[in-house]
Every structure is written in C-alpha cells, then in structure tokens.
Motif scaffolding. Structure first.
Motif, PDB file in Angstrom:
ATOM      1  N   PHE A   2      14.246   2.354  -5.730  1.00 14.84           N
ATOM      2  CA  PHE A   2      13.499   1.820  -6.867  1.00 14.84           C
ATOM      3  C   PHE A   2      13.726   0.317  -7.007  1.00 14.84           C
ATOM      4  N   GLU A   3      14.979  -0.110  -7.013  1.00 15.85           N
ATOM      5  CA  GLU A   3      15.299  -1.525  -7.239  1.00 15.85           C
ATOM      6  C   GLU A   3      14.824  -2.444  -6.115  1.00 15.85           C
ATOM      7  N   ASP A   4      14.982  -1.998  -4.868  1.00 17.64           N
ATOM      8  CA  ASP A   4      14.718  -2.873  -3.725  1.00 17.64           C
ATOM      9  C   ASP A   4      13.290  -2.791  -3.196  1.00 17.64           C
ATOM     10  N   VAL A   5      12.597  -1.684  -3.486  1.00 21.82           N
ATOM     11  CA  VAL A   5      11.279  -1.478  -2.886  1.00 21.82           C
ATOM     12  C   VAL A   5      10.194  -1.302  -3.950  1.00 21.82           C
ATOM     13  N   ILE A   6      10.348  -0.294  -4.782  1.00 22.74           N
ATOM     14  CA  ILE A   6       9.284   0.073  -5.708  1.00 22.74           C
ATOM     15  C   ILE A   6       9.119  -0.936  -6.837  1.00 22.74           C
ATOM     16  N   ASN A  21       0.820  -1.210   0.000  1.00 21.99           N
ATOM     17  CA  ASN A  21       0.000   0.000   0.000  1.00 21.99           C
ATOM     18  C   ASN A  21       0.855   1.261   0.000  1.00 21.99           C
ATOM     19  N   TRP A  22       1.956   1.241   0.741  1.00 22.54           N
ATOM     20  CA  TRP A  22       2.839   2.407   0.763  1.00 22.54           C
ATOM     21  C   TRP A  22       3.450   2.628  -0.619  1.00 22.54           C
ATOM     22  N   VAL A  23       3.898   1.564  -1.262  1.00 26.75           N
ATOM     23  CA  VAL A  23       4.477   1.693  -2.603  1.00 26.75           C
ATOM     24  C   VAL A  23       3.440   2.221  -3.586  1.00 26.75           C
ATOM     25  N   CYS A  79      -0.431  -0.084 -12.123  1.00 28.48           N
ATOM     26  CA  CYS A  79       0.952  -0.570 -12.048  1.00 28.48           C
ATOM     27  C   CYS A  79       1.717  -0.404 -13.357  1.00 28.48           C
ATOM     28  N   ALA A  80       1.123  -0.745 -14.472  1.00 33.75           N
ATOM     29  CA  ALA A  80       1.829  -0.604 -15.752  1.00 33.75           C
ATOM     30  C   ALA A  80       2.146   0.865 -16.031  1.00 33.75           C
TER      31      ALA A  80
END
Length: 95
Positions: A68-72, A45-47, A87-88
């Motif tokens: 970006f790489e590790d979370v988003i 939800n945070w992302v 998302c897309a």
C-alpha cells in the motif's frame, strides 16, 4: 505487468495463502521491486486495475502495508490530485 512481474505476483499470493509471514514478506519485497521497474503507464494501470478489483469488486488480493505505502498509495494519491475517476473512492476504500 510483464511475465516476470505476473509470476512474482503469483508467488507472493501463494506465500500469503500459506501464511508463513517471513516468506510472504520476502516475496512481497521482490514483487514491489519488480513493479518499480515497470513502465510508469503500465505501473499506474496495474494499480488502477488492482484498486477496482479490491474496492469495487471485493477481491481478496492480499494488501500488506508495504504494498500500500510503496505502490498503491502514491499512484491513487496522484490520481486524486489530478481528479482521475475512481481514485478518491479507492483511497477512501482502503481503511
């Protein structure tokens, strides 16, 4: 996000605005580590909220490559695979 995660997010953003790279890098790493401890649904939800703010509302939230790489990316990539709304578009918006 819980209180500790919110506080660390604020610390990271302040470090970014001070433009002292080694400090902001350390604070970002701390923030990412705290996010990884969050409940999966809260994390997702945070992302999603962050992506809406950055891509749809043009927020200036600082997104460094580790965030970006590790979370988003993992969250919105999975959302793309599941055809989740937005998302897309968000993935395409991070160029």
């Amino acid at each position: 996000m819980d209180t500790e995660q919110k506080m660390q997010c604020d610390i990271y953003c302040r470090a970014e605005s001070d433009r002292i790279r080694h400090v902001s890098t350390v604070e970002l790493e701390r923030f990412i580590n705290l996010l990884h401890k969050a409940e999966p649904n809260d994390y997702k939800n945070w992302v999603f909220k962050l992506c809406k703010e950055i891509i749809d509302q043009h927020s200036d939230f600082p997104v460094r490559m580790p965030l970006f790489e590790d979370v988003i990316f993992p969250v919105i990539w999975e959302g793309c695979r599941r055809n989740e709304l937005g998302c897309a578009r968000w993935l395409a918006g991070f160029n």
